[in-house]
Design a protein around this motif. Structure first.
Motif: not given
Length: 261
Positions: A136-162
């Protein structure tokens, strides 16, 4: 859809494969982790690092806390860290799953995790485990990859593969809601980091080498051939290249959690 246990096993094997050389090749991940450690203002007591990997970041927690435990699902990473820090006092490494932490309840003062918990989907089991082990009273710092990670790769793939060839990551709002459901008081921040690569092969290898290439969905589209890679390189360069370099963005969500007294 791939069973979650099988997916996590694949992730663990990927990280084990690169344990010996991880610190040399995971520069962007280490930069993110080092910056996150600088945000820690607590001191004293017991700290837990979930996804401790080679132990490099975990060892830095010893500057803040009396005792530190690193937990990782990759047996190769745990073995490497145990050997590397065998002489370090007050620092130990344990093989374990973020969804079933090998730590007693109400025993930890601070939980840290950097770029690990995005592999736990859904996240609620891991958050409940963090709640369980924190005092009780303890804390956490969690660093997590979010939705926009690698958006360039995702966008590029989307142009050639659905069909997506890149993992889907959570939104800040979704993580906020899950943390609140687990019972935490929550603060959320975001920050982007960008790595730069000479070509598409170098970029894709950077993802593979740090164990982040396991995609959580089966891919029903066309096989990954040399021709497809050439198509990807062309689209990626046209859309995102700058000064002959290809960017890859890591969108990090910082969850600062407090377990109420």
């Amino acid at each position: 859809m791939m069973a979650q246990s099988t997916y996590k096993e694949r992730v663990a094997k990927q990280f084990s494969k690169h344990a010996q050389h991880y610190d040399d090749i995971a520069q962007i991940q280490l930069e993110i982790g080092f910056d996150a450690v600088q945000q820690i203002h607590q001191s004293g007591g017991l700290a837990l690092d979930i996804g401790s990997g080679t132990g490099r970041l975990t060892s830095l927690l010893c500057n803040h806390f009396d005792q530190v435990i690193g937990v990782d699902i990759s047996s190769g990473m745990v073995s490497f860290a145990q050997q590397k820090y065998a002489q370090a006092k007050h620092l130990q490494f344990i093989h374990g799953d973020a969804e079933a932490l090998p730590v007693d309840e109400n025993s930890v003062d601070f939980v840290f995790s950097s770029m690990t918990l995005q592999w736990c989907n859904p996240l609620n089991k891991s958050l409940c485990e963090v709640m369980r082990v924190l005092r009780p009273g303890g804390q956490a710092l969690l660093v997590i990859m979010g939705q926009n990670s690698m958006h360039e790769l995702r966008s590029s793939w989307a142009d050639i593969d659905p069909h997506p060839r890149v993992n889907q990551f959570a939104t800040p709002m979704h993580l906020l809601e899950q943390a609140r459901e687990a019972g935490f008081t929550v603060d959320v921040e975001q920050k982007n980091y960008v790595s730069w690569h000479a070509d598409i092969s170098h970029l894709l290898n950077s993802i593979r080498q740090v164990g982040a290439s396991s995609v959580s969905n089966n891919h029903p589209g066309q096989p990954l051939t040399r021709h497809r890679l050439m198509q990807l390189a062309s689209v990626y360069s046209e859309k995102f290249a700058s000064n002959g370099q290809l960017p890859l963005t890591y969108n990090l969500i910082y969850l600062t959690l407090t377990k109420d007294l």
